[in-house]
Design a protein around this motif. Structure first.
Motif, PDB file in Angstrom:
ATOM      1  N   MET A  40      31.424  -1.852  34.434  1.00 35.49           N
ATOM      2  CA  MET A  40      30.562  -2.201  33.492  1.00 35.49           C
ATOM      3  C   MET A  40      29.066  -2.675  34.047  1.00 35.49           C
ATOM      4  SD  MET A  40      32.839  -4.330  30.915  1.00 35.49           S
ATOM      5  CE  MET A  40      34.092  -3.183  30.016  1.00 35.49           C
ATOM      6  N   PRO A  41      28.233  -1.866  34.929  1.00 33.76           N
ATOM      7  CA  PRO A  41      27.387  -2.145  35.467  1.00 33.76           C
ATOM      8  C   PRO A  41      26.266  -2.684  34.633  1.00 33.76           C
ATOM      9  CG  PRO A  41      27.505   0.289  35.397  1.00 33.76           C
ATOM     10  CD  PRO A  41      28.808  -0.179  34.916  1.00 33.76           C
ATOM     11  N   GLY A  42      25.715  -3.663  34.800  1.00 37.30           N
ATOM     12  CA  GLY A  42      24.337  -4.200  33.893  1.00 37.30           C
ATOM     13  C   GLY A  42      24.858  -4.886  32.608  1.00 37.30           C
ATOM     14  N   VAL A  43      26.211  -5.088  32.550  1.00 31.17           N
ATOM     15  CA  VAL A  43      26.522  -5.794  31.100  1.00 31.17           C
ATOM     16  C   VAL A  43      26.899  -7.270  31.366  1.00 31.17           C
ATOM     17  CG1 VAL A  43      28.771  -5.920  29.783  1.00 31.17           C
ATOM     18  CG2 VAL A  43      28.134  -3.796  30.663  1.00 31.17           C
ATOM     19  N   ASN A  44      26.294  -8.112  30.509  1.00 29.88           N
ATOM     20  CA  ASN A  44      26.371  -9.364  30.538  1.00 29.88           C
ATOM     21  C   ASN A  44      27.884  -9.757  29.983  1.00 29.88           C
ATOM     22  OD1 ASN A  44      26.147 -12.336  29.667  1.00 29.88           O
ATOM     23  ND2 ASN A  44      24.046 -11.735  29.304  1.00 29.88           N
ATOM     24  N   PRO A  45      28.426 -11.054  30.666  1.00 30.81           N
ATOM     25  CA  PRO A  45      29.548 -11.459  30.364  1.00 30.81           C
ATOM     26  C   PRO A  45      29.742 -11.848  28.950  1.00 30.81           C
ATOM     27  CG  PRO A  45      28.904 -12.259  32.600  1.00 30.81           C
ATOM     28  CD  PRO A  45      27.828 -11.373  31.954  1.00 30.81           C
ATOM     29  N   ASP A  46      28.502 -12.492  28.482  1.00 33.13           N
ATOM     30  CA  ASP A  46      28.680 -12.820  27.088  1.00 33.13           C
ATOM     31  C   ASP A  46      28.753 -11.716  25.828  1.00 33.13           C
ATOM     32  OD1 ASP A  46      28.505 -15.481  27.883  1.00 33.13           O
ATOM     33  OD2 ASP A  46      26.273 -15.254  27.734  1.00 33.13           O
ATOM     34  N   SER A  47      28.642 -10.584  26.413  1.00 34.95           N
ATOM     35  CA  SER A  47      28.605  -9.390  25.441  1.00 34.95           C
ATOM     36  C   SER A  47      30.048  -8.766  25.530  1.00 34.95           C
ATOM     37  CB  SER A  47      27.387  -8.555  25.715  1.00 34.95           C
ATOM     38  OG  SER A  47      27.287  -7.757  26.989  1.00 34.95           O
ATOM     39  N   VAL A  48      30.705  -9.112  26.341  1.00 37.21           N
ATOM     40  CA  VAL A  48      32.230  -8.518  26.601  1.00 37.21           C
ATOM     41  C   VAL A  48      33.348  -9.277  26.131  1.00 37.21           C
ATOM     42  CG1 VAL A  48      33.814  -7.484  28.237  1.00 37.21           C
ATOM     43  CG2 VAL A  48      31.349  -7.322  28.703  1.00 37.21           C
ATOM     44  N   SER A  49      34.172  -8.646  25.288  1.00 43.04           N
ATOM     45  CA  SER A  49      35.510  -9.226  24.835  1.00 43.04           C
ATOM     46  C   SER A  49      36.740  -8.716  25.290  1.00 43.04           C
ATOM     47  CB  SER A  49      35.274  -9.656  23.142  1.00 43.04           C
ATOM     48  OG  SER A  49      35.405  -8.527  22.685  1.00 43.04           O
ATOM     49  N   ALA A  50      37.766  -9.349  25.492  1.00 40.21           N
ATOM     50  CA  ALA A  50      38.986  -8.649  25.796  1.00 40.21           C
ATOM     51  C   ALA A  50      39.838  -9.430  25.067  1.00 40.21           C
ATOM     52  CB  ALA A  50      39.433  -8.986  27.453  1.00 40.21           C
ATOM     53  N   ASN A  51      40.773  -8.723  24.210  1.00 41.65           N
ATOM     54  CA  ASN A  51      41.919  -9.336  23.292  1.00 41.65           C
ATOM     55  C   ASN A  51      43.126  -8.631  23.277  1.00 41.65           C
ATOM     56  OD1 ASN A  51      40.047 -10.879  21.546  1.00 41.65           O
ATOM     57  ND2 ASN A  51      39.065  -9.254  21.188  1.00 41.65           N
ATOM     58  N   LEU A  52      44.117  -9.553  23.592  1.00 42.28           N
ATOM     59  CA  LEU A  52      45.762  -9.031  23.766  1.00 42.28           C
ATOM     60  C   LEU A  52      46.343  -9.458  22.562  1.00 42.28           C
ATOM     61  CD1 LEU A  52      47.831  -7.895  25.539  1.00 42.28           C
ATOM     62  CD2 LEU A  52      48.404  -9.948  26.599  1.00 42.28           C
ATOM     63  N   ASP A  53      46.780  -8.531  21.666  1.00 45.71           N
ATOM     64  CA  ASP A  53      47.535  -8.804  20.476  1.00 45.71           C
ATOM     65  C   ASP A  53      48.827  -8.088  20.679  1.00 45.71           C
ATOM     66  OD1 ASP A  53      48.338  -9.422  18.008  1.00 45.71           O
ATOM     67  OD2 ASP A  53      46.798  -8.242  16.934  1.00 45.71           O
ATOM     68  N   VAL A  87      54.544  -8.197  30.461  1.00 41.22           N
ATOM     69  CA  VAL A  87      53.319  -8.933  30.702  1.00 41.22           C
ATOM     70  C   VAL A  87      53.600 -10.202  30.040  1.00 41.22           C
ATOM     71  CG1 VAL A  87      50.745  -8.934  30.119  1.00 41.22           C
ATOM     72  CG2 VAL A  87      51.628  -6.831  31.071  1.00 41.22           C
ATOM     73  N   ASP A  88      52.984 -11.338  30.940  1.00 45.67           N
ATOM     74  CA  ASP A  88      53.067 -12.765  30.742  1.00 45.67           C
ATOM     75  C   ASP A  88      51.613 -12.877  29.832  1.00 45.67           C
ATOM     76  OD1 ASP A  88      52.910 -15.330  30.374  1.00 45.67           O
ATOM     77  OD2 ASP A  88      52.901 -16.050  32.266  1.00 45.67           O
ATOM     78  N   ALA A  89      51.752 -12.796  28.263  1.00 43.91           N
ATOM     79  CA  ALA A  89      50.337 -12.956  27.701  1.00 43.91           C
ATOM     80  C   ALA A  89      49.734 -14.306  27.951  1.00 43.91           C
ATOM     81  CB  ALA A  89      50.715 -12.982  26.310  1.00 43.91           C
ATOM     82  N   GLY A  90      50.248 -15.422  28.320  1.00 45.68           N
ATOM     83  CA  GLY A  90      49.801 -16.571  28.588  1.00 45.68           C
ATOM     84  C   GLY A  90      48.751 -16.742  29.634  1.00 45.68           C
ATOM     85  N   GLY A  91      49.207 -15.874  30.690  1.00 40.19           N
ATOM     86  CA  GLY A  91      48.339 -15.769  32.128  1.00 40.19           C
ATOM     87  C   GLY A  91      47.635 -14.896  32.267  1.00 40.19           C
ATOM     88  N   VAL A  92      47.166 -14.258  31.222  1.00 38.49           N
ATOM     89  CA  VAL A  92      46.000 -12.997  31.289  1.00 38.49           C
ATOM     90  C   VAL A  92      44.897 -13.875  31.766  1.00 38.49           C
ATOM     91  CG1 VAL A  92      44.947 -11.168  30.347  1.00 38.49           C
ATOM     92  CG2 VAL A  92      47.164 -11.437  29.964  1.00 38.49           C
ATOM     93  N   GLN A  93      43.962 -13.149  32.621  1.00 36.51           N
ATOM     94  CA  GLN A  93      42.821 -13.532  32.979  1.00 36.51           C
ATOM     95  C   GLN A  93      41.644 -12.605  32.910  1.00 36.51           C
ATOM     96  OE1 GLN A  93      43.149 -15.977  36.576  1.00 36.51           O
ATOM     97  NE2 GLN A  93      44.189 -17.592  35.425  1.00 36.51           N
ATOM     98  N   ALA A  94      40.493 -12.837  32.827  1.00 39.85           N
ATOM     99  CA  ALA A  94      39.321 -11.741  32.811  1.00 39.85           C
ATOM    100  C   ALA A  94      38.138 -12.381  33.720  1.00 39.85           C
ATOM    101  CB  ALA A  94      39.120 -11.062  31.487  1.00 39.85           C
ATOM    102  N   GLU A  95      37.551 -11.687  34.423  1.00 40.10           N
ATOM    103  CA  GLU A  95      36.292 -11.831  35.202  1.00 40.10           C
ATOM    104  C   GLU A  95      35.655 -10.614  35.203  1.00 40.10           C
ATOM    105  OE1 GLU A  95      36.821 -13.621  39.051  1.00 40.10           O
ATOM    106  OE2 GLU A  95      38.631 -12.557  39.293  1.00 40.10           O
ATOM    107  N   LEU A  96      34.233 -10.962  34.993  1.00 37.29           N
ATOM    108  CA  LEU A  96      33.163  -9.882  35.578  1.00 37.29           C
ATOM    109  C   LEU A  96      32.285 -10.146  36.836  1.00 37.29           C
ATOM    110  CD1 LEU A  96      31.950  -7.016  33.998  1.00 37.29           C
ATOM    111  CD2 LEU A  96      30.406  -8.714  32.914  1.00 37.29           C
ATOM    112  N   LYS A  97      32.523  -9.473  37.796  1.00 37.09           N
ATOM    113  CA  LYS A  97      31.950  -9.616  39.008  1.00 37.09           C
ATOM    114  C   LYS A  97      31.251  -8.251  39.548  1.00 37.09           C
ATOM    115  CE  LYS A  97      36.181  -9.990  41.647  1.00 37.09           C
ATOM    116  NZ  LYS A  97      36.862 -11.026  42.616  1.00 37.09           N
TER     117      LYS A  97
END
Length: 121
Positions: A40-53, A87-97
């Motif tokens: 995701m080059p050039g993407v702002n972290p505020d414009s990304v969402s990740a949802n696990l349902d 997958v342990d849904a409570g432990g999911v983490q995301a970071e944009l770097k």
């Protein structure tokens, strides 16, 4: 909701349509977790969402593209994944770097391998 954007180029009306893109991903697995790496080059972290349902993971967001009329053309992206029950849904983490979204999906304790000691009788 209209997704068209009215712009002017050389004083003539132009319709700049949003572009849908699909980010390239790599999916890795270790004993402890699944790791999804999405470009995701050039993407702002505020414009990304990740949802696990349940067993569905959805990544989506927007960014703007330089070089289009008025300097911006909206780009929309979305990826969907089915994740295993382990997958342990409570432990999911995301970071944009550095232009890469890192999604860590840890495995539950029961899904991780364990060493069983063998004893003599």
């Amino acid at each position: 909701m209209s997704t068209e954007i009215d712009t002017k180029e050389n004083n003539a009306p132009v319709k700049a349509r949003p572009v849908a893109i699909t980010p390239r991903v790599d999916i890795l697995e270790s004993d402890q977790e699944f790791l999804i790496l999405a470009d995701m080059p050039g993407v702002n972290p505020d414009s990304v969402s990740a949802n696990l349902d349940g067993d569905r993971l959805k990544i989506n967001g927007t960014q703007t593209e330089a070089g289009s009329p008025d300097g911006f053309r909206p780009l929309y992206f979305s990826r969907n994944f089915q994740v295993p029950d382990s997958v342990d849904a409570g432990g999911v983490q995301a970071e944009l770097k550095k232009g890469v979204l890192w999604l860590h999906l840890p495995k539950s304790a029961r899904a991780q391998p364990r060493r069983i000691q063998v004893t003599s009788a």
